[in-house]
Design a protein around this motif. Sequence first.
Motif, PDB file in Angstrom:
ATOM      1  N   ILE A  81       6.251   7.667  -3.089  1.00 55.42           N
ATOM      2  CA  ILE A  81       6.793   6.552  -4.754  1.00 55.42           C
ATOM      3  C   ILE A  81       7.167   7.756  -5.221  1.00 55.42           C
ATOM      4  CG2 ILE A  81       5.168   5.408  -6.262  1.00 55.42           C
ATOM      5  CD1 ILE A  81       3.913   5.395  -3.744  1.00 55.42           C
ATOM      6  N   VAL A  82       7.811   7.852  -5.658  1.00 58.64           N
ATOM      7  CA  VAL A  82       8.924   8.206  -7.068  1.00 58.64           C
ATOM      8  C   VAL A  82       8.474   7.767  -8.647  1.00 58.64           C
ATOM      9  CG1 VAL A  82      10.950   8.772  -7.899  1.00 58.64           C
ATOM     10  CG2 VAL A  82      10.881   8.915  -5.754  1.00 58.64           C
ATOM     11  N   GLY A  83       7.642   8.795  -8.874  1.00 58.87           N
ATOM     12  CA  GLY A  83       6.819   8.011 -10.371  1.00 58.87           C
ATOM     13  C   GLY A  83       5.573   7.657 -10.241  1.00 58.87           C
ATOM     14  N   THR A  84       5.147   8.236 -11.387  1.00 56.92           N
ATOM     15  CA  THR A  84       3.200   8.441 -10.394  1.00 56.92           C
ATOM     16  C   THR A  84       2.993   7.730 -12.525  1.00 56.92           C
ATOM     17  OG1 THR A  84       2.479  10.385 -11.615  1.00 56.92           O
ATOM     18  CG2 THR A  84       3.323  10.275  -9.387  1.00 56.92           C
ATOM     19  N   GLY A  85       3.521   6.824 -13.459  1.00 60.25           N
ATOM     20  CA  GLY A  85       3.010   5.866 -13.849  1.00 60.25           C
ATOM     21  C   GLY A  85       2.011   4.554 -13.230  1.00 60.25           C
ATOM     22  N   ALA A 141      -0.359   2.384   4.961  1.00 60.29           N
ATOM     23  CA  ALA A 141       0.470   4.274   4.902  1.00 60.29           C
ATOM     24  C   ALA A 141      -0.483   4.809   5.582  1.00 60.29           C
ATOM     25  CB  ALA A 141       1.149   4.391   4.089  1.00 60.29           C
ATOM     26  N   SER A 142       0.513   5.859   6.661  1.00 63.37           N
ATOM     27  CA  SER A 142      -0.803   6.804   7.149  1.00 63.37           C
ATOM     28  C   SER A 142      -0.669   7.755   6.022  1.00 63.37           C
ATOM     29  CB  SER A 142      -0.157   7.305   8.357  1.00 63.37           C
ATOM     30  OG  SER A 142       1.318   7.167   8.795  1.00 63.37           O
ATOM     31  N   GLU A 143       0.453   8.603   5.846  1.00 62.59           N
ATOM     32  CA  GLU A 143       0.053   9.511   4.360  1.00 62.59           C
ATOM     33  C   GLU A 143       1.342   8.217   3.606  1.00 62.59           C
ATOM     34  OE1 GLU A 143       2.389  13.526   5.501  1.00 62.59           O
ATOM     35  OE2 GLU A 143       2.321  12.536   7.607  1.00 62.59           O
ATOM     36  N   ILE A 144       0.505   9.237   1.855  1.00 63.38           N
ATOM     37  CA  ILE A 144       1.170   9.094   0.907  1.00 63.38           C
ATOM     38  C   ILE A 144       1.456   9.920  -0.307  1.00 63.38           C
ATOM     39  CG2 ILE A 144       1.252   7.207  -1.703  1.00 63.38           C
ATOM     40  CD1 ILE A 144      -0.790   5.867   0.218  1.00 63.38           C
ATOM     41  N   VAL A 145       3.110  10.173  -0.443  1.00 63.22           N
ATOM     42  CA  VAL A 145       3.315  10.838  -1.192  1.00 63.22           C
ATOM     43  C   VAL A 145       3.885  10.477  -2.759  1.00 63.22           C
ATOM     44  CG1 VAL A 145       5.643  13.035  -1.510  1.00 63.22           C
ATOM     45  CG2 VAL A 145       4.386  12.008   0.855  1.00 63.22           C
ATOM     46  N   MET A 146       3.593  11.367  -3.735  1.00 62.17           N
ATOM     47  CA  MET A 146       4.079  11.111  -5.209  1.00 62.17           C
ATOM     48  C   MET A 146       4.415  11.765  -5.476  1.00 62.17           C
ATOM     49  SD  MET A 146       0.135   8.541  -5.851  1.00 62.17           S
ATOM     50  CE  MET A 146       1.389   7.833  -7.370  1.00 62.17           C
TER      51      MET A 146
END
Length: 43
Positions: free
Chosen positions: A5-9, A25-30
């Motif tokens: 995920i690009v953007g953590t707003g 999801a097994s992994e979430i990258v922010m």
Amino acid sequence: MKVGIVGTGMVGSATAYALGLRGVASEIVMVDLDPALAGGTCP
């Protein structure tokens, strides 16, 4: 499944929260320009 995920707003954080609740999801990258937000801490 891995999700990035690009953007953590408001939208990015709501998306990550929903993915976490549903167990999709097994992994979430922010990623964000402000590392503190992407790391899960509030200033």
